[in-house]
Design a protein around this motif. Structure first.
Motif, PDB file in Angstrom:
ATOM      1  N   GLN A 206      94.057  60.151 -50.708  1.00 27.33           N
ATOM      2  CA  GLN A 206      94.342  58.786 -50.281  1.00 27.33           C
ATOM      3  C   GLN A 206      95.223  58.781 -49.036  1.00 27.33           C
ATOM      4  OE1 GLN A 206      93.015  56.124 -51.752  1.00 27.33           O
ATOM      5  NE2 GLN A 206      93.957  54.708 -50.279  1.00 27.33           N
ATOM      6  N   THR A 207      96.214  59.703 -49.045  1.00 23.36           N
ATOM      7  CA  THR A 207      97.079  59.808 -47.864  1.00 23.36           C
ATOM      8  C   THR A 207      96.268  60.229 -46.642  1.00 23.36           C
ATOM      9  OG1 THR A 207      98.924  60.415 -49.304  1.00 23.36           O
ATOM     10  CG2 THR A 207      99.144  60.918 -46.969  1.00 23.36           C
ATOM     11  N   ARG A 208      95.372  61.210 -46.857  1.00 23.08           N
ATOM     12  CA  ARG A 208      94.527  61.640 -45.742  1.00 23.08           C
ATOM     13  C   ARG A 208      93.610  60.511 -45.277  1.00 23.08           C
ATOM     14  NH1 ARG A 208      91.625  67.115 -47.352  1.00 23.08           N
ATOM     15  NH2 ARG A 208      90.773  66.760 -45.252  1.00 23.08           N
ATOM     16  N   LEU A 209      93.089  59.691 -46.254  1.00 22.27           N
ATOM     17  CA  LEU A 209      92.230  58.561 -45.893  1.00 22.27           C
ATOM     18  C   LEU A 209      93.003  57.535 -45.066  1.00 22.27           C
ATOM     19  CD1 LEU A 209      89.559  57.012 -46.125  1.00 22.27           C
ATOM     20  CD2 LEU A 209      90.380  56.087 -48.314  1.00 22.27           C
ATOM     21  N   GLU A 210      94.238  57.246 -45.532  1.00 23.49           N
ATOM     22  CA  GLU A 210      95.051  56.287 -44.777  1.00 23.49           C
ATOM     23  C   GLU A 210      95.341  56.803 -43.378  1.00 23.49           C
ATOM     24  OE1 GLU A 210      98.450  55.636 -47.168  1.00 23.49           O
ATOM     25  OE2 GLU A 210      97.411  54.410 -48.679  1.00 23.49           O
ATOM     26  N   GLU A 211      95.668  58.125 -43.300  1.00 24.32           N
ATOM     27  CA  GLU A 211      95.911  58.692 -41.973  1.00 24.32           C
ATOM     28  C   GLU A 211      94.653  58.619 -41.112  1.00 24.32           C
ATOM     29  OE1 GLU A 211      97.245  62.604 -42.730  1.00 24.32           O
ATOM     30  OE2 GLU A 211      99.273  62.008 -43.382  1.00 24.32           O
ATOM     31  N   ALA A 212      93.473  58.904 -41.730  1.00 20.04           N
ATOM     32  CA  ALA A 212      92.215  58.821 -40.976  1.00 20.04           C
ATOM     33  C   ALA A 212      91.939  57.381 -40.543  1.00 20.04           C
ATOM     34  CB  ALA A 212      91.064  59.353 -41.829  1.00 20.04           C
ATOM     35  N   GLN A 213      92.216  56.408 -41.459  1.00 17.80           N
ATOM     36  CA  GLN A 213      92.025  55.004 -41.092  1.00 17.80           C
ATOM     37  C   GLN A 213      92.949  54.599 -39.953  1.00 17.80           C
ATOM     38  OE1 GLN A 213      92.559  52.867 -44.749  1.00 17.80           O
ATOM     39  NE2 GLN A 213      90.471  53.311 -45.507  1.00 17.80           N
ATOM     40  N   MET A 214      94.201  55.101 -40.016  1.00 19.90           N
ATOM     41  CA  MET A 214      95.131  54.792 -38.932  1.00 19.90           C
ATOM     42  C   MET A 214      94.636  55.385 -37.620  1.00 19.90           C
ATOM     43  SD  MET A 214      98.798  55.341 -40.871  1.00 19.90           S
ATOM     44  CE  MET A 214      99.717  55.033 -39.372  1.00 19.90           C
ATOM     45  N   ARG A 215      94.156  56.661 -37.692  1.00 18.56           N
ATOM     46  CA  ARG A 215      93.618  57.264 -36.471  1.00 18.56           C
ATOM     47  C   ARG A 215      92.385  56.507 -35.989  1.00 18.56           C
ATOM     48  NH1 ARG A 215      94.776  62.078 -39.328  1.00 18.56           N
ATOM     49  NH2 ARG A 215      92.571  62.302 -39.896  1.00 18.56           N
ATOM     50  N   SER A 216      91.526  56.052 -36.952  1.00 20.28           N
ATOM     51  CA  SER A 216      90.332  55.294 -36.573  1.00 20.28           C
ATOM     52  C   SER A 216      90.706  53.964 -35.928  1.00 20.28           C
ATOM     53  CB  SER A 216      89.463  55.059 -37.814  1.00 20.28           C
ATOM     54  OG  SER A 216      88.334  54.272 -37.496  1.00 20.28           O
ATOM     55  N   ALA A 217      91.733  53.287 -36.533  1.00 19.82           N
ATOM     56  CA  ALA A 217      92.180  52.019 -35.947  1.00 19.82           C
ATOM     57  C   ALA A 217      92.737  52.234 -34.547  1.00 19.82           C
ATOM     58  CB  ALA A 217      93.225  51.379 -36.855  1.00 19.82           C
ATOM     59  N   LYS A 218      93.509  53.342 -34.410  1.00 24.03           N
ATOM     60  CA  LYS A 218      94.063  53.648 -33.098  1.00 24.03           C
ATOM     61  C   LYS A 218      92.951  53.922 -32.088  1.00 24.03           C
ATOM     62  CE  LYS A 218      97.402  56.694 -30.855  1.00 24.03           C
ATOM     63  NZ  LYS A 218      98.332  57.843 -31.040  1.00 24.03           N
ATOM     64  N   CYS A 219      91.957  54.713 -32.541  1.00 19.12           N
ATOM     65  CA  CYS A 219      90.815  54.988 -31.657  1.00 19.12           C
ATOM     66  C   CYS A 219      90.046  53.703 -31.324  1.00 19.12           C
ATOM     67  CB  CYS A 219      89.884  56.006 -32.314  1.00 19.12           C
ATOM     68  SG  CYS A 219      90.600  57.659 -32.466  1.00 19.12           S
ATOM     69  N   GLN A 220      89.920  52.805 -32.344  1.00 20.39           N
ATOM     70  CA  GLN A 220      89.229  51.539 -32.104  1.00 20.39           C
ATOM     71  C   GLN A 220      89.975  50.702 -31.089  1.00 20.39           C
ATOM     72  OE1 GLN A 220      86.258  50.755 -33.435  1.00 20.39           O
ATOM     73  NE2 GLN A 220      86.189  48.890 -32.178  1.00 20.39           N
ATOM     74  N   LEU A 221      91.338  50.685 -31.215  1.00 20.44           N
ATOM     75  CA  LEU A 221      92.141  49.943 -30.239  1.00 20.44           C
ATOM     76  C   LEU A 221      91.972  50.537 -28.847  1.00 20.44           C
ATOM     77  CD1 LEU A 221      95.441  49.369 -32.282  1.00 20.44           C
ATOM     78  CD2 LEU A 221      93.730  47.649 -31.666  1.00 20.44           C
ATOM     79  N   GLU A 222      92.008  51.892 -28.806  1.00 20.36           N
ATOM     80  CA  GLU A 222      91.828  52.524 -27.501  1.00 20.36           C
ATOM     81  C   GLU A 222      90.442  52.206 -26.937  1.00 20.36           C
ATOM     82  OE1 GLU A 222      92.542  56.622 -28.170  1.00 20.36           O
ATOM     83  OE2 GLU A 222      94.741  56.421 -28.345  1.00 20.36           O
ATOM     84  N   TRP A 223      89.417  52.229 -27.820  1.00 13.39           N
ATOM     85  CA  TRP A 223      88.060  51.904 -27.361  1.00 13.39           C
ATOM     86  C   TRP A 223      87.957  50.459 -26.888  1.00 13.39           C
ATOM     87  CZ3 TRP A 223      83.725  53.543 -25.549  1.00 13.39           C
ATOM     88  CH2 TRP A 223      82.585  52.759 -25.608  1.00 13.39           C
ATOM     89  N   ASP A 224      88.585  49.539 -27.662  1.00  5.70           N
ATOM     90  CA  ASP A 224      88.579  48.128 -27.250  1.00  5.70           C
ATOM     91  C   ASP A 224      89.276  47.956 -25.915  1.00  5.70           C
ATOM     92  OD1 ASP A 224      87.230  47.534 -29.566  1.00  5.70           O
ATOM     93  OD2 ASP A 224      89.038  46.921 -30.683  1.00  5.70           O
ATOM     94  N   GLN A 225      90.429  48.682 -25.765  1.00  4.21           N
ATOM     95  CA  GLN A 225      91.153  48.579 -24.500  1.00  4.21           C
ATOM     96  C   GLN A 225      90.311  49.145 -23.358  1.00  4.21           C
ATOM     97  OE1 GLN A 225      94.065  47.028 -24.181  1.00  4.21           O
ATOM     98  NE2 GLN A 225      94.058  47.351 -21.961  1.00  4.21           N
ATOM     99  N   THR A 226      89.662  50.290 -23.653  1.00  2.00           N
ATOM    100  CA  THR A 226      88.795  50.881 -22.624  1.00  2.00           C
ATOM    101  C   THR A 226      87.643  49.938 -22.277  1.00  2.00           C
ATOM    102  OG1 THR A 226      89.346  53.090 -23.453  1.00  2.00           O
ATOM    103  CG2 THR A 226      87.395  52.898 -22.065  1.00  2.00           C
ATOM    104  N   LEU A 227      87.043  49.351 -23.343  1.00  2.00           N
ATOM    105  CA  LEU A 227      85.939  48.412 -23.113  1.00  2.00           C
ATOM    106  C   LEU A 227      86.416  47.187 -22.343  1.00  2.00           C
ATOM    107  CD1 LEU A 227      82.943  47.891 -23.697  1.00  2.00           C
ATOM    108  CD2 LEU A 227      83.622  46.773 -25.822  1.00  2.00           C
ATOM    109  N   LYS A 228      87.631  46.726 -22.695  1.00  2.00           N
ATOM    110  CA  LYS A 228      88.196  45.569 -21.993  1.00  2.00           C
ATOM    111  C   LYS A 228      88.433  45.900 -20.529  1.00  2.00           C
ATOM    112  CE  LYS A 228      92.043  42.303 -22.254  1.00  2.00           C
ATOM    113  NZ  LYS A 228      93.288  41.941 -22.980  1.00  2.00           N
ATOM    114  N   ASN A 229      89.002  47.109 -20.302  1.00  2.98           N
ATOM    115  CA  ASN A 229      89.233  47.530 -18.916  1.00  2.98           C
ATOM    116  C   ASN A 229      87.908  47.658 -18.163  1.00  2.98           C
ATOM    117  OD1 ASN A 229      91.999  47.659 -19.353  1.00  2.98           O
ATOM    118  ND2 ASN A 229      91.931  49.830 -19.988  1.00  2.98           N
ATOM    119  N   ALA A 230      86.896  48.216 -18.867  1.00  3.09           N
ATOM    120  CA  ALA A 230      85.587  48.354 -18.221  1.00  3.09           C
ATOM    121  C   ALA A 230      84.994  46.984 -17.905  1.00  3.09           C
ATOM    122  CB  ALA A 230      84.646  49.153 -19.125  1.00  3.09           C
TER     123      ALA A 230
END
Length: 322
Positions: free
Chosen positions: A217-241
């Motif tokens: 569960q801890t690993r899942l939460e960490e993976a979800q946090m990393r996924s959310a962070k990656c999603q934010l970075e992707w959204d920011q990249t998409l927004k910048n694009a």
């Protein structure tokens, strides 16, 4: 020569016989007289020797008798010593036998005393056993009377031994039931222990699984946090694009508008081009020419004509180049 011989004999006689030979005072004697004198001296010497021999023989005899006496006394002394030694050895042997006998008698006495004590203890034990047996007999007489009374009141048993046999059977059955109950109790205890061990093992297994689930569960939460962070970075990249794409579209639109204006000023002498970079180059060239014309206008009419002529040729060349 004669004088030296006399001196020699005199010295030997004096040394051996301890007799002082008188010296001759008259040296003028005749040879016969001297011979007689010598014979007389020889007789005296022989007499002295014989006397000394007799004395020596007497002394030797006395010494022999003394030696025999000493030998006899020595033999007597040896015999006395042997007898005394034998007496001492006999006394030692008698004393040793007496000591050994006393020790043996003491050991025998101690052994007898131990046996007496053991016999006393045995007598006491037998007396106690006798008293106990007497009390048991009295008790058994009571039981016998009770069993006889049971025989009189119950017709099922014919003799006392039948009652005892029935009692033995019931006692054996009771003991067998007790043994079975004990075995069942032991099996129950073993099953309970096995159940407790199994429950503990299951609890430990569940605890291990829960720990593993918690880790996952801890690993899942960490993976979800990393996924959310990656999603934010992707959204920011998409927004910048998107912003850059919008800016690029605006730049292209502005460039196209400017190119249309420049083309209108040049009376549509420029070739149509969909490439934005090419349009920007032509707009840049137009701006350079326009700045040059403005600079010439500020300098005077002559410069203007020259500039116009030059610009006209430049424009023509630029148009041809374009």
């Amino acid at each position: 020569m004669t004088s030296s011989i006399e001196d020699y004999f005199r010295a030997n006689v004096e040394n051996k016989l301890f007799i002082k030979v008188p010296e001759q005072e008259d040296h003028d004697l005749t040879p016969a007289t001297r011979l007689l004198e010598k014979r007389r001296e020889m007789l005296e010497v022989e007499n002295g020797l014989n006397q000394q021999k007799e004395e020596f023989a007497m002394k030797m005899e006395a010494l022999k008798q003394r030696g025999e006496e000493l030998a006899r006394k020595e033999a007597q002394l040896k015999e006395s010593l042997l007898k005394f030694d034998k007496f001492l050895k006999e006394n030692d042997a008698k004393r040793n036998r007496a000591i050994k006998k006393a020790i043996d008698e003491r050991k025998t006495r101690d052994q007898k005393e131990i046996e007496i004590q053991d016999l006393k203890k045995h007598v006491v034990a037998q007396s106690s056993k006798k008293d106990k047996s007497g009390r048991a007999v009295d008790t058994y007489l009571t039981f016998q009377k009770f069993l006889e009374s049971v025989l009189e009141s119950v017709e099922e048993f014919g003799e006392v031994k039948d009652i005892i046999s029935r009692f033995d059977t019931l006692a054996a059955t009771n003991q067998e039931l007790i043994d079975r109950a004990r075995e069942a109790q032991d099996r129950t205890e073993k099953d309970r222990a096995m159940l407790i061990n199994s429950t503990e093992e299951k609890n430990n297994l569940v605890l291990n699984y829960n720990n593993a689930i918690a880790k996952l569960q801890t690993r899942l939460e960490e993976a979800q946090m990393r996924s959310a962070k990656c999603q934010l970075e992707w959204d920011q990249t998409l927004k910048n694009a998107t912003s850059k794409t919008l800016l690029l579209g605006q730049i292209k639109m502005a460039t196209s508008n400017l190119f249309s204006i420049v083309k209108t000023h040049l009376n549509s002498k420029l070739n149509n081009s969909g490439d934005t970079l090419s349009q920007l180059d032509k707009i840049q060239q137009f701006m350079i020419d326009l700045n040059a014309i403005s600079a010439e206008l500020t300098q005077g009419p002559g410069a203007i004509s020259t500039t116009i002529g030059g610009n006209g040729s430049n424009k023509a060349g630029g148009s041809n180049a374009d």
